[in-house]
Motif scaffolding. Sequence first.
Motif, PDB file in Angstrom:
ATOM      1  N   LYS A   5       0.818  -1.218   0.000  1.00  0.00           N
ATOM      2  CA  LYS A   5       0.000   0.000   0.000  1.00  0.00           C
ATOM      3  C   LYS A   5       0.852   1.268   0.000  1.00  0.00           C
ATOM      4  O   LYS A   5       0.555   2.221  -0.732  1.00  0.00           O
ATOM      5  CB  LYS A   5      -0.966   0.012   1.179  1.00  0.00           C
ATOM      6  CG  LYS A   5      -1.823   1.280   1.169  1.00  0.00           C
ATOM      7  CD  LYS A   5      -2.945   1.239   2.140  1.00  0.00           C
ATOM      8  CE  LYS A   5      -3.777   2.489   2.205  1.00  0.00           C
ATOM      9  NZ  LYS A   5      -3.660   3.497   1.215  1.00  0.00           N
ATOM     10  N   GLU A   6       1.894   1.301   0.802  1.00  0.00           N
ATOM     11  CA  GLU A   6       2.733   2.503   0.873  1.00  0.00           C
ATOM     12  C   GLU A   6       3.382   2.791  -0.478  1.00  0.00           C
ATOM     13  O   GLU A   6       3.392   3.933  -0.945  1.00  0.00           O
ATOM     14  CB  GLU A   6       3.803   2.321   1.953  1.00  0.00           C
ATOM     15  CG  GLU A   6       4.628   3.556   2.203  1.00  0.00           C
ATOM     16  CD  GLU A   6       5.624   3.363   3.334  1.00  0.00           C
ATOM     17  OE1 GLU A   6       6.740   3.880   3.202  1.00  0.00           O
ATOM     18  OE2 GLU A   6       5.281   2.689   4.335  1.00  0.00           O
ATOM     19  N   LEU A   7       3.918   1.769  -1.130  1.00  0.00           N
ATOM     20  CA  LEU A   7       4.509   1.959  -2.451  1.00  0.00           C
ATOM     21  C   LEU A   7       3.434   2.313  -3.476  1.00  0.00           C
ATOM     22  O   LEU A   7       3.661   3.128  -4.368  1.00  0.00           O
ATOM     23  CB  LEU A   7       5.270   0.713  -2.888  1.00  0.00           C
ATOM     24  CG  LEU A   7       6.571   0.428  -2.142  1.00  0.00           C
ATOM     25  CD1 LEU A   7       7.141  -0.929  -2.559  1.00  0.00           C
ATOM     26  CD2 LEU A   7       7.581   1.534  -2.371  1.00  0.00           C
ATOM     27  N   CYS A   8       2.280   1.709  -3.349  1.00  0.00           N
ATOM     28  CA  CYS A   8       1.166   2.012  -4.258  1.00  0.00           C
ATOM     29  C   CYS A   8       0.794   3.490  -4.161  1.00  0.00           C
ATOM     30  O   CYS A   8       0.660   4.169  -5.178  1.00  0.00           O
ATOM     31  CB  CYS A   8      -0.035   1.134  -3.916  1.00  0.00           C
ATOM     32  SG  CYS A   8      -1.500   1.471  -4.902  1.00  0.00           S
ATOM     33  N   ASP A   9       0.651   3.989  -2.948  1.00  0.00           N
ATOM     34  CA  ASP A   9       0.288   5.395  -2.755  1.00  0.00           C
ATOM     35  C   ASP A   9       1.366   6.328  -3.310  1.00  0.00           C
ATOM     36  O   ASP A   9       1.050   7.379  -3.865  1.00  0.00           O
ATOM     37  CB  ASP A   9       0.056   5.695  -1.275  1.00  0.00           C
ATOM     38  CG  ASP A   9      -1.177   5.003  -0.720  1.00  0.00           C
ATOM     39  OD1 ASP A   9      -2.024   4.538  -1.515  1.00  0.00           O
ATOM     40  OD2 ASP A   9      -1.290   4.904   0.526  1.00  0.00           O
ATOM     41  N   LYS A  10       2.616   5.936  -3.172  1.00  0.00           N
ATOM     42  CA  LYS A  10       3.719   6.783  -3.632  1.00  0.00           C
ATOM     43  C   LYS A  10       3.867   6.780  -5.155  1.00  0.00           C
ATOM     44  O   LYS A  10       4.036   7.828  -5.771  1.00  0.00           O
ATOM     45  CB  LYS A  10       5.031   6.325  -3.002  1.00  0.00           C
ATOM     46  CG  LYS A  10       6.229   7.149  -3.432  1.00  0.00           C
ATOM     47  CD  LYS A  10       7.507   6.706  -2.747  1.00  0.00           C
ATOM     48  CE  LYS A  10       8.669   7.573  -3.212  1.00  0.00           C
ATOM     49  NZ  LYS A  10       9.920   7.204  -2.558  1.00  0.00           N
ATOM     50  N   TRP A  11       3.808   5.602  -5.781  1.00  0.00           N
ATOM     51  CA  TRP A  11       4.151   5.470  -7.201  1.00  0.00           C
ATOM     52  C   TRP A  11       2.965   5.304  -8.138  1.00  0.00           C
ATOM     53  O   TRP A  11       3.108   5.470  -9.346  1.00  0.00           O
ATOM     54  CB  TRP A  11       5.105   4.285  -7.409  1.00  0.00           C
ATOM     55  CG  TRP A  11       6.420   4.487  -6.723  1.00  0.00           C
ATOM     56  CD1 TRP A  11       6.832   3.902  -5.557  1.00  0.00           C
ATOM     57  CD2 TRP A  11       7.485   5.339  -7.129  1.00  0.00           C
ATOM     58  NE1 TRP A  11       8.089   4.339  -5.232  1.00  0.00           N
ATOM     59  CE2 TRP A  11       8.523   5.219  -6.185  1.00  0.00           C
ATOM     60  CE3 TRP A  11       7.677   6.191  -8.219  1.00  0.00           C
ATOM     61  CZ2 TRP A  11       9.713   5.915  -6.279  1.00  0.00           C
ATOM     62  CZ3 TRP A  11       8.868   6.888  -8.319  1.00  0.00           C
ATOM     63  CH2 TRP A  11       9.868   6.753  -7.361  1.00  0.00           C
ATOM     64  N   TYR A  12       1.788   4.956  -7.602  1.00  0.00           N
ATOM     65  CA  TYR A  12       0.647   4.646  -8.474  1.00  0.00           C
ATOM     66  C   TYR A  12      -0.637   5.341  -8.039  1.00  0.00           C
ATOM     67  O   TYR A  12      -1.723   4.770  -8.134  1.00  0.00           O
ATOM     68  CB  TYR A  12       0.439   3.127  -8.541  1.00  0.00           C
ATOM     69  CG  TYR A  12       1.652   2.424  -9.092  1.00  0.00           C
ATOM     70  CD1 TYR A  12       1.902   2.416 -10.462  1.00  0.00           C
ATOM     71  CD2 TYR A  12       2.573   1.825  -8.241  1.00  0.00           C
ATOM     72  CE1 TYR A  12       3.042   1.814 -10.965  1.00  0.00           C
ATOM     73  CE2 TYR A  12       3.712   1.223  -8.747  1.00  0.00           C
ATOM     74  CZ  TYR A  12       3.941   1.225 -10.102  1.00  0.00           C
ATOM     75  OH  TYR A  12       5.074   0.636 -10.602  1.00  0.00           O
TER      76      TYR A  12
END
Length: 170
Positions: free
Chosen positions: A142-149
């Motif tokens: 989720k954290e990477l999703c929010d940052k990159w997508y």
Amino acid sequence: MTMKKINAFEQGEAILKTLSKGAFLTTAADGKQNTMTIGWGSLGFKWGLPTFTVMVRQSRYTKELIDANPEFTVSFPVKEGFAKALGLCGSKSGRDLDKFAAAGLTTVAGETVSVPVIKGCGLHLECKIVEQYTMAEDKFDKELCDKWYANKDWHTCYTGVITAAYVEEA
């Protein structure tokens, strides 16, 4: 241009170091060719074969070409003088202009694939795609999703078997 065959893994440090500064992912299909700047990728070993995995967003012109012809090349500019070309190829679409001409890039035919490499970069991989998948939100951190997508413009990951790896000789 003369080429010296190499073992991609022996050049792994150069590949990954250069990739973090940008490399050219080149595709070609139906008489068209395109290159884009990449800063992400994975050198690996799968199914007993040397592989390189690239990530291309759904919205990119490169995705249209790579889906039409499952081959790609990656040219790593280990030599100086490619910063402007990397900037242009990472910010303009091949749908709108000939990036090769605009960036002053010259291509050379691939040895094992129908996709060219970028002359002068110094280090090249040629790949044939053996696996592809599109990232999915429910299978992603989720954290990477929010940052990159945030826009949900997911990448498709293309794993290519390395069919040729070489450096340019002077």
